[in-house]
Motif scaffolding. Structure first.
Motif, PDB file in Angstrom:
ATOM      1  N   HIS A   1     -13.528  77.524  -7.134  1.00 57.81           N
ATOM      2  CA  HIS A   1     -13.367  78.111  -8.462  1.00 57.81           C
ATOM      3  C   HIS A   1     -14.272  77.448  -9.489  1.00 57.81           C
ATOM      4  CE1 HIS A   1      -9.901  80.615  -7.380  1.00 57.81           C
ATOM      5  NE2 HIS A   1      -9.693  79.669  -6.493  1.00 57.81           N
ATOM      6  N   ARG A   2     -14.778  76.282  -9.147  1.00 58.38           N
ATOM      7  CA  ARG A   2     -15.660  75.542 -10.061  1.00 58.38           C
ATOM      8  C   ARG A   2     -16.961  75.194  -9.357  1.00 58.38           C
ATOM      9  NH1 ARG A   2     -10.510  73.532 -11.781  1.00 58.38           N
ATOM     10  NH2 ARG A   2     -10.168  74.180 -13.914  1.00 58.38           N
ATOM     11  N   ALA A   3     -17.995  74.980 -10.149  1.00 57.58           N
ATOM     12  CA  ALA A   3     -19.301  74.635  -9.596  1.00 57.58           C
ATOM     13  C   ALA A   3     -19.328  73.144  -9.257  1.00 57.58           C
ATOM     14  CB  ALA A   3     -20.407  74.996 -10.578  1.00 57.58           C
ATOM     15  N   SER A   4     -18.728  72.792  -8.144  1.00 57.55           N
ATOM     16  CA  SER A   4     -18.676  71.412  -7.665  1.00 57.55           C
ATOM     17  C   SER A   4     -20.034  71.017  -7.094  1.00 57.55           C
ATOM     18  CB  SER A   4     -17.601  71.283  -6.588  1.00 57.55           C
ATOM     19  OG  SER A   4     -17.923  72.141  -5.503  1.00 57.55           O
ATOM     20  N   LYS A   5     -20.169  69.762  -6.710  1.00 56.61           N
ATOM     21  CA  LYS A   5     -21.436  69.298  -6.128  1.00 56.61           C
ATOM     22  C   LYS A   5     -21.842  70.108  -4.891  1.00 56.61           C
ATOM     23  CE  LYS A   5     -21.148  64.607  -7.913  1.00 56.61           C
ATOM     24  NZ  LYS A   5     -21.016  63.182  -7.571  1.00 56.61           N
ATOM     25  N   PRO A   6     -20.932  70.401  -3.963  1.00 57.21           N
ATOM     26  CA  PRO A   6     -21.337  71.218  -2.801  1.00 57.21           C
ATOM     27  C   PRO A   6     -21.767  72.640  -3.176  1.00 57.21           C
ATOM     28  CG  PRO A   6     -19.320  70.023  -2.317  1.00 57.21           C
ATOM     29  CD  PRO A   6     -19.590  69.855  -3.788  1.00 57.21           C
ATOM     30  N   VAL A   7     -21.282  73.156  -4.304  1.00 54.86           N
ATOM     31  CA  VAL A   7     -21.711  74.473  -4.779  1.00 54.86           C
ATOM     32  C   VAL A   7     -23.105  74.372  -5.383  1.00 54.86           C
ATOM     33  CG1 VAL A   7     -21.275  76.261  -6.526  1.00 54.86           C
ATOM     34  CG2 VAL A   7     -19.383  75.389  -5.137  1.00 54.86           C
ATOM     35  N   LYS A   8     -23.339  73.346  -6.182  1.00 56.24           N
ATOM     36  CA  LYS A   8     -24.615  73.195  -6.879  1.00 56.24           C
ATOM     37  C   LYS A   8     -25.757  72.743  -5.966  1.00 56.24           C
ATOM     38  CE  LYS A   8     -22.569  71.974 -11.315  1.00 56.24           C
ATOM     39  NZ  LYS A   8     -22.371  70.885 -12.294  1.00 56.24           N
ATOM     40  N   ALA A   9     -25.432  71.967  -4.945  1.00 52.62           N
ATOM     41  CA  ALA A   9     -26.477  71.418  -4.058  1.00 52.62           C
ATOM     42  C   ALA A   9     -26.047  71.515  -2.601  1.00 52.62           C
ATOM     43  CB  ALA A   9     -26.770  69.969  -4.436  1.00 52.62           C
ATOM     44  N   PRO A  10     -25.915  72.724  -2.067  1.00 50.34           N
ATOM     45  CA  PRO A  10     -25.423  72.871  -0.697  1.00 50.34           C
ATOM     46  C   PRO A  10     -26.319  72.217   0.351  1.00 50.34           C
ATOM     47  CG  PRO A  10     -26.195  74.976  -1.556  1.00 50.34           C
ATOM     48  CD  PRO A  10     -26.197  74.007  -2.699  1.00 50.34           C
ATOM     49  N   ASP A  11     -27.594  72.011   0.026  1.00 47.16           N
ATOM     50  CA  ASP A  11     -28.506  71.381   0.983  1.00 47.16           C
ATOM     51  C   ASP A  11     -28.193  69.891   1.177  1.00 47.16           C
ATOM     52  OD1 ASP A  11     -29.282  71.241  -1.715  1.00 47.16           O
ATOM     53  OD2 ASP A  11     -31.394  70.962  -1.216  1.00 47.16           O
ATOM     54  N   GLN A  12     -27.331  69.335   0.368  1.00 49.24           N
ATOM     55  CA  GLN A  12     -26.934  67.928   0.498  1.00 49.24           C
ATOM     56  C   GLN A  12     -25.667  67.774   1.357  1.00 49.24           C
ATOM     57  OE1 GLN A  12     -28.836  65.399  -0.906  1.00 49.24           O
ATOM     58  NE2 GLN A  12     -30.194  67.136  -1.263  1.00 49.24           N
ATOM     59  N   TYR A  13     -25.094  68.894   1.807  1.00 45.98           N
ATOM     60  CA  TYR A  13     -23.831  68.884   2.557  1.00 45.98           C
ATOM     61  C   TYR A  13     -23.974  69.731   3.815  1.00 45.98           C
ATOM     62  CZ  TYR A  13     -22.131  67.025  -1.832  1.00 45.98           C
ATOM     63  OH  TYR A  13     -21.949  66.248  -2.949  1.00 45.98           O
ATOM     64  N   ARG A  14     -22.983  69.636   4.687  1.00 47.69           N
ATOM     65  CA  ARG A  14     -22.971  70.406   5.934  1.00 47.69           C
ATOM     66  C   ARG A  14     -21.608  71.056   6.125  1.00 47.69           C
ATOM     67  NH1 ARG A  14     -27.428  70.326   5.203  1.00 47.69           N
ATOM     68  NH2 ARG A  14     -29.014  68.973   6.059  1.00 47.69           N
ATOM     69  N   CYS A  15     -21.573  72.049   6.998  1.00 53.69           N
ATOM     70  CA  CYS A  15     -20.338  72.741   7.353  1.00 53.69           C
ATOM     71  C   CYS A  15     -19.297  71.725   7.806  1.00 53.69           C
ATOM     72  CB  CYS A  15     -20.612  73.752   8.463  1.00 53.69           C
ATOM     73  SG  CYS A  15     -19.126  74.426   9.236  1.00 53.69           S
ATOM     74  N   GLY A  16     -18.086  71.890   7.332  1.00 56.10           N
ATOM     75  CA  GLY A  16     -17.001  70.979   7.681  1.00 56.10           C
ATOM     76  C   GLY A  16     -16.531  71.103   9.118  1.00 56.10           C
ATOM     77  N   GLN A  17     -16.894  72.182   9.810  1.00 56.13           N
ATOM     78  CA  GLN A  17     -16.455  72.370  11.197  1.00 56.13           C
ATOM     79  C   GLN A  17     -17.534  72.033  12.218  1.00 56.13           C
ATOM     80  OE1 GLN A  17     -14.769  76.369  11.367  1.00 56.13           O
ATOM     81  NE2 GLN A  17     -12.954  75.435  12.232  1.00 56.13           N
ATOM     82  N   CYS A  18     -18.731  72.583  12.022  1.00 57.04           N
ATOM     83  CA  CYS A  18     -19.753  72.443  13.076  1.00 57.04           C
ATOM     84  C   CYS A  18     -20.965  71.618  12.660  1.00 57.04           C
ATOM     85  CB  CYS A  18     -20.196  73.821  13.556  1.00 57.04           C
ATOM     86  SG  CYS A  18     -21.240  74.697  12.371  1.00 57.04           S
ATOM     87  N   GLY A  19     -21.101  71.318  11.386  1.00 58.58           N
ATOM     88  CA  GLY A  19     -22.218  70.499  10.934  1.00 58.58           C
ATOM     89  C   GLY A  19     -23.483  71.258  10.567  1.00 58.58           C
ATOM     90  N   HIS A  20     -23.477  72.596  10.686  1.00 60.53           N
ATOM     91  CA  HIS A  20     -24.649  73.398  10.304  1.00 60.53           C
ATOM     92  C   HIS A  20     -24.770  73.483   8.780  1.00 60.53           C
ATOM     93  CE1 HIS A  20     -25.004  74.878  14.434  1.00 60.53           C
ATOM     94  NE2 HIS A  20     -26.194  75.333  14.076  1.00 60.53           N
ATOM     95  N   ASP A  21     -25.894  73.997   8.330  1.00 62.01           N
ATOM     96  CA  ASP A  21     -26.080  74.290   6.910  1.00 62.01           C
ATOM     97  C   ASP A  21     -25.129  75.421   6.521  1.00 62.01           C
ATOM     98  OD1 ASP A  21     -28.130  72.447   6.777  1.00 62.01           O
ATOM     99  OD2 ASP A  21     -29.709  73.956   7.066  1.00 62.01           O
ATOM    100  N   TYR A  22     -24.904  75.550   5.226  1.00 64.49           N
ATOM    101  CA  TYR A  22     -24.105  76.671   4.745  1.00 64.49           C
ATOM    102  C   TYR A  22     -24.760  77.257   3.504  1.00 64.49           C
ATOM    103  CZ  TYR A  22     -22.124  73.418   1.299  1.00 64.49           C
ATOM    104  OH  TYR A  22     -21.960  72.512   0.289  1.00 64.49           O
ATOM    105  N   GLU A  23     -24.321  78.451   3.148  1.00 67.87           N
ATOM    106  CA  GLU A  23     -24.805  79.088   1.940  1.00 67.87           C
ATOM    107  C   GLU A  23     -23.636  79.254   0.983  1.00 67.87           C
ATOM    108  OE1 GLU A  23     -26.295  83.038   2.696  1.00 67.87           O
ATOM    109  OE2 GLU A  23     -24.315  83.829   3.147  1.00 67.87           O
ATOM    110  N   VAL A  24     -23.970  79.408  -0.273  1.00 72.12           N
ATOM    111  CA  VAL A  24     -22.966  79.645  -1.309  1.00 72.12           C
ATOM    112  C   VAL A  24     -23.223  81.024  -1.898  1.00 72.12           C
ATOM    113  CG1 VAL A  24     -21.967  78.837  -3.481  1.00 72.12           C
ATOM    114  CG2 VAL A  24     -22.895  77.178  -1.847  1.00 72.12           C
TER     115      VAL A  24
END
Length: 189
Positions: free
Chosen positions: A140-163
């Motif tokens: 609901h808010r623009a958190s760090k993973p929303v603003k910079a998804p390239d700095q984080y990975r999928c919580g299940q498999c470790g792949h990149d994700y999109e927002v």
């Protein structure tokens, strides 16, 4: 104060207090209602309720969300009240509260939901880009993973994700793309 002076927040607190009294009596729930305070939140977007513990005062404060009250049927909202009463009971009795075994047992006894259904649409949806992964998350808010998804990975498999910006359908996978989408949407952001 006259009836004309009462607000929806007054209504929420009054109905919740009445329901709490009924629950304590019906289920023999030992809560010190004198050490229980009530508030209404107009800002919360994800949670319908919360319970805070003031250790020094030994007071539990149940915070209920106006938007959830306006969107839920009463029986669903009453479940939120019972859920928060379980937290208040745990705080008063044990000085801590969570969603563990003790909570689950008491919630089951009170017919309280373990989790509350969402009452608002998310602004952002995160989705894994891994072909075999179906992980997604709502924000609901623009958190760090929303603003910079390239700095984080999928919580299940470790792949990149999109927002995805839910309202517009625009997506991004990096901080620079986030800035571009935000600028492109302007006031509709």
């Amino acid at each position: 104060m006259t009836d004309a002076d009462l607000t929806i927040d007054d209504e929420i607190v009054a109905r919740a207090r009445i329901h709490a009294r009924e629950v304590c009596r019906e289920y023999d729930l030992e809560i010190d209602r004198e050490a229980l305070e009530w508030e209404v939140s107009t800002r919360a977007r994800r949670r319908a309720g919360a319970c805070r513990w003031n250790r020094s005062r030994e007071v539990a404060t149940i915070v209920l969300t106006r938007q959830a009250y306006e969107r839920y049927e009463w029986e669903t909202f009453a479940g939120v009240v019972r859920h928060e009463l379980v937290h208040a009971w745990e705080f008063q009795r044990f000085g801590e509260s969570g969603h563990g075994t003790r909570f689950r047992e008491q919630a089951t006894r009170l017919e309280a939901p373990r989790h509350c259904e969402t009452f608002s649409e998310p602004r952002y949806v995160l989705r894994c880009l891994g072909s075999a992964c179906e992980w997604s998350a709502r924000r609901h808010r623009a958190s760090k993973p929303v603003k910079a998804p390239d700095q984080y990975r999928c919580g299940q498999c470790g792949h990149d994700y999109e927002v995805e910006h839910a309202e517009s359908g625009r997506t991004w996978t990096s901080a620079s793309e986030y800035g571009g989408v935000k600028a492109a949407l302007g006031e509709t952001w």
